[in-house]
Scaffold this active site. Structure first.
Site, PDB file in Angstrom:
ATOM      1  N   SER A  13     -90.054  27.077 -21.400  1.00 49.69           N
ATOM      2  CA  SER A  13     -89.850  27.401 -22.811  1.00 49.69           C
ATOM      3  C   SER A  13     -90.442  28.768 -23.115  1.00 49.69           C
ATOM      4  O   SER A  13     -91.579  29.060 -22.719  1.00 49.69           O
ATOM      5  CB  SER A  13     -90.527  26.350 -23.702  1.00 49.69           C
ATOM      6  OG  SER A  13     -89.978  25.074 -23.482  1.00 49.69           O
ATOM      7  N   CYS A 191     -92.951  18.727 -27.837  1.00 50.87           N
ATOM      8  CA  CYS A 191     -92.656  19.452 -26.602  1.00 50.87           C
ATOM      9  C   CYS A 191     -93.708  19.124 -25.547  1.00 50.87           C
ATOM     10  O   CYS A 191     -94.907  19.162 -25.837  1.00 50.87           O
ATOM     11  CB  CYS A 191     -92.629  20.960 -26.855  1.00 50.87           C
ATOM     12  SG  CYS A 191     -92.183  21.923 -25.380  1.00 50.87           S
ATOM     13  N   ASP A 236     -88.272  18.463 -26.906  1.00 50.10           N
ATOM     14  CA  ASP A 236     -87.981  19.319 -25.762  1.00 50.10           C
ATOM     15  C   ASP A 236     -88.973  18.891 -24.691  1.00 50.10           C
ATOM     16  O   ASP A 236     -90.111  19.359 -24.652  1.00 50.10           O
ATOM     17  CB  ASP A 236     -88.166  20.786 -26.136  1.00 50.10           C
ATOM     18  CG  ASP A 236     -87.866  21.733 -24.970  1.00 50.10           C
ATOM     19  OD1 ASP A 236     -87.220  21.279 -23.996  1.00 50.10           O
ATOM     20  OD2 ASP A 236     -88.295  22.901 -25.013  1.00 50.10           O
ATOM     21  N   TRP A 238     -89.885  17.283 -20.535  1.00 49.69           N
ATOM     22  CA  TRP A 238     -89.525  17.386 -19.128  1.00 49.69           C
ATOM     23  C   TRP A 238     -90.362  16.403 -18.311  1.00 49.69           C
ATOM     24  O   TRP A 238     -91.391  15.925 -18.754  1.00 49.69           O
ATOM     25  CB  TRP A 238     -89.761  18.811 -18.624  1.00 49.69           C
ATOM     26  CG  TRP A 238     -91.173  19.273 -18.750  1.00 49.69           C
ATOM     27  CD1 TRP A 238     -92.214  19.031 -17.889  1.00 49.69           C
ATOM     28  CD2 TRP A 238     -91.743  20.037 -19.826  1.00 49.69           C
ATOM     29  NE1 TRP A 238     -93.376  19.612 -18.337  1.00 49.69           N
ATOM     30  CE2 TRP A 238     -93.115  20.235 -19.532  1.00 49.69           C
ATOM     31  CE3 TRP A 238     -91.215  20.594 -21.000  1.00 49.69           C
ATOM     32  CZ2 TRP A 238     -93.964  20.947 -20.371  1.00 49.69           C
ATOM     33  CZ3 TRP A 238     -92.067  21.301 -21.825  1.00 49.69           C
ATOM     34  CH2 TRP A 238     -93.419  21.479 -21.513  1.00 49.69           C
TER      35      TRP A 238
END
Length: 239
Positions: A13, A191, A236, A238
């Protein structure tokens, strides 16, 4: 060697806007110790390589190829009056630094813009060692670009019950709920790690709804689903 899979691209990001002609990003070096049958200590493939590049002088660093990939579903609202809650421990704060830079640039351009509240939840292990962009948060708090920050440090006080962002959310949940219910444009951005953090944050919000609104788990999950459908809860994340 032919049987090894190709290395996948590593997305990061952006931790800044493009105003100064470059993009900042941040990463953690992943280390695997020699233990549990592992014969040699090793580092993460990409993060170890990036660490080696960073340790070189600028003139020694090779050029590397990168490409941009936009995320249309994880953007700061165009309307600067929209309230936002940003949840990002560790390197998960990266896009929020970019968000707040953009917010500052827009506020300067508009001059008379009325900024909505912006609340950041973040955390790390040690405040003095790995609290990313702490000077930026302090500057933006003083200028009003950032209106509130809730931070926690998991290793500074081993006796504390508040170690991670989900604990900080639970401690402040009444304010979080007031934040979301006081304005239909209020949005939560999350995030970071999908495996643990994102799940724990969502669970903390569900638990908070159960307590504050006096409803059952199904009712709390229904409110969360409404926020997600209305794009008032954006992630967002991961693995």
């Amino acid at each position: 060697m032919e049987q090894l899979p190709r290395l996948m691209p590593r997305p990061y990001s952006a931790a800044s806007t493009m105003k100064k002609g470059h993009v900042d990003f941040v990463f953690n070096t992943v280390n695997f110790e020699r233990e549990n049958g592992r014969l040699f200590a090793r580092r993460g493939v990409c993060t170890g390589w990036l660490e080696d590049l960073y340790s070189q002088t600028v003139s020694e660093r090779p050029k590397i190829h990168v490409y941009g990939r936009s995320n249309q579903n994880f953007r700061y609202p165009e309307d600067l009056t929209s309230p936002v809650i940003m949840i990002g421990p560790g390197t998960g704060v990266a896009p929020f630094r970019g968000f707040l830079q953009w917010r500052e640039e827009r506020e300067v351009q508009k001059n008379d813009a009325s900024l909505g509240p912006a609340w950041l939840f973040t955390g790390c292990r040690y405040q003095d060692a790995d609290f990313l962009f702490s000077d930026d948060w302090k500057t933006w708090l003083e200028s009003g670009i950032l209106t509130r920050i809730s931070s926690c440090f998991s290793r500074d006080d081993p006796q504390s019950s508040v170690k991670y962002v989900q604990h900080e959310i639970k401690r402040n949940f009444k304010d979080v709920l007031d934040f979301m219910e006081s304005n239909s444009k209020a949005t939560i951005f999350v995030c970071g790690d999908a495996r643990n953090m994102a799940k724990d944050v969502q669970l903390a919000l569900v638990d908070g709804l159960i307590v504050e609104k006096g409803i059952d788990k199904a009712g709390a999950e229904s409110i969360m689903a409404d926020w997600i459908m209305a794009k008032r809860y954006l992630q967002d994340i991961w693995t």
